[in-house]
Design an enzyme around this catalytic site. Structure first.
Site, PDB file in Angstrom:
ATOM      1  CB  THR A 210      -0.859  -0.035   1.272  1.00 30.10           C
ATOM      2  OG1 THR A 210      -1.778  -1.101   1.146  1.00 30.10           O
ATOM      3  CG2 THR A 210      -1.597   1.257   1.514  1.00 30.10           C
ATOM      4  CB  VAL A 239     -13.055  -4.076   1.307  1.00 30.78           C
ATOM      5  CG1 VAL A 239     -12.574  -2.670   1.645  1.00 30.78           C
ATOM      6  CG2 VAL A 239     -13.865  -4.057   0.016  1.00 30.78           C
ATOM      7  CB  THR A 263      -1.853  -8.258   7.882  1.00 31.44           C
ATOM      8  OG1 THR A 263      -1.432  -7.729   9.142  1.00 31.44           O
ATOM      9  CG2 THR A 263      -0.746  -9.143   7.331  1.00 31.44           C
TER      10      THR A 263
END
Ligand code: ASP
Length: 347
Positions: A210, A239, A263
């Protein structure tokens, strides 16, 4: 958790918190946290990542210097990270188990707790721009799936063919993840060689890639933005924490701006980003203590691996992680940007 990483992290934190002046406009960014493969690291590979981060920090620094808002700066920084194939967001996003891409993003302005988020995008080139459009042009806070792409398209945001997001390296990561899930056993060296498909400094098979940015502007406003392709081989429709306000992204002018990576599920259950803000607001903890408690205690207790970047209303910067490394950096107006990948490296 052993005591050693905590000690190392405290040292890193205190350096980051005190090494530079506070209160001046500042931008911090990350490109994911993960497992280190020193044997696979080449100086060239490390330089590719640090150069990319430094370039984005310098551009943000210029924006802050000319008085752009924290919201503008974090959105631009995350957009640049999305455009960079090295990171798992936008182009270069990981694959779902179904061989598709589903992109999530969130933007939050600390001024008025304004927020916008999108999940499960499949055709919008820059998810962070879609999240910002939700913040600015919708009475709602979050859109998901095809309707989210449609909203973005109606806002004039560029749409791309679905395949545009993929890269050969990401496809190889999916194949490896699926082979491992199916019980295919690789020897240690073979596994490392295949997982680390692009010779990246962090093991791409175990990196939570990310991207995110947090900033404090000249007017004293905070903002945060986070964007991701999610986790390799994730179930279609899953999601994570990234687009969830308070989990993977949060900004409140009274406390802190935060962007997380790791995570996703433990970060969601802990409301990790909001928890840091809450510890500051209600328990009166300084940023470094609040962030360290969440990253080194709360998240590991839930099996959560990863880290976060944070800027307090005071301008203090803090970037803790409980993995081997995290692509990260920060830049204050008038000072050289600082970029690091591993734990022992500063910032
Ligand atoms: N937190 C992201 C997710 O769970 C993954 C990441 O940080 O790379 O979707």
């Amino acid at each position: 958790m052993t005591s050693e990483p905590t000690l190392q992290m405290s040292e890193t934190l205190s350096h980051e918190a005190t090494a530079t002046a506070r209160g001046r406009p500042v931008l911090a960014i990350h490109g994911g946290a993960g497992t280190l493969l020193r044997s696979a690291m080449s100086p060239e590979a490390a330089a590719q990542y640090t150069n990319a981060l430094e370039g984005i920090l310098r551009a943000g620094q210029l924006q802050l210097q000319r008085g752009d808002s924290a919201l503008d700066v974090v959105v631009q920084a995350v957009r640049a990270l999305e455009e960079c194939e090295l990171f798992n967001a936008g182009r270069g996003a990981v694959y779902t188990a179904a061989g598709t891409h589903e992109l999530d993003a969130c933007v939050m302005a600390g001024d008025g707790l304004r927020a916008g988020a999108v999940a499960g995008l499949r055709t919008t080139r820059n998810p962070v721009l879609a999240a910002r459009a939700v913040l600015e042009h919708s009475e709602h806070v979050m859109f998901v799936g095809p309707a989210a792409d449609l909203f973005a398209a109606r806002q004039g945001l560029e749409q791309v063919p679905h395949g545009w997001f993929g890269t050969p390296q990401r496809l190889q990561q999916l194949r490896l993840a699926q082979a491992l899930a199916a019980g295919v056993v690789l020897d240690h060296d073979g596994q490392a060689a295949v997982i680390n498909t692009d010779n990246a400094p962090l093991d791409e098979g175990q990196k939570f890639g990310t991207v995110g940015a947090v900033a404090l502007d000249d007017a004293g406003h905070l903002a945060a933005a986070t964007s991701t392709g999610g986790m390799t081989n994730k179930q279609a429709g899953r999601v994570g924490d990234t687009p969830l306000i308070g989990a993977g992204c949060y900004a409140n002018d009274a406390t802190v701006a935060i962007s997380c990576t790791g995570t996703g599920e433990p970060f969601m259950r802990a409301l990790a980003a909001h928890d840091v803000s809450t510890l500051m607001a209600y328990a009166g903890l300084p940023l470094a203590e609040a962030a360290e408690r969440v990253v080194m205690q709360t998240l590991p207790a839930l099996g959560g691996q990863g880290g976060l970047i944070a800027i307090a209303a005071s301008g203090e910067v803090c970037m803790p992680f409980n993995t081997e490394g995290m692509y990260r950096g920060f830049a204050r107006v008038g000072e050289a940007p600082v970029v690091a990948i591993y734990k022992e490296a500063q910032p």
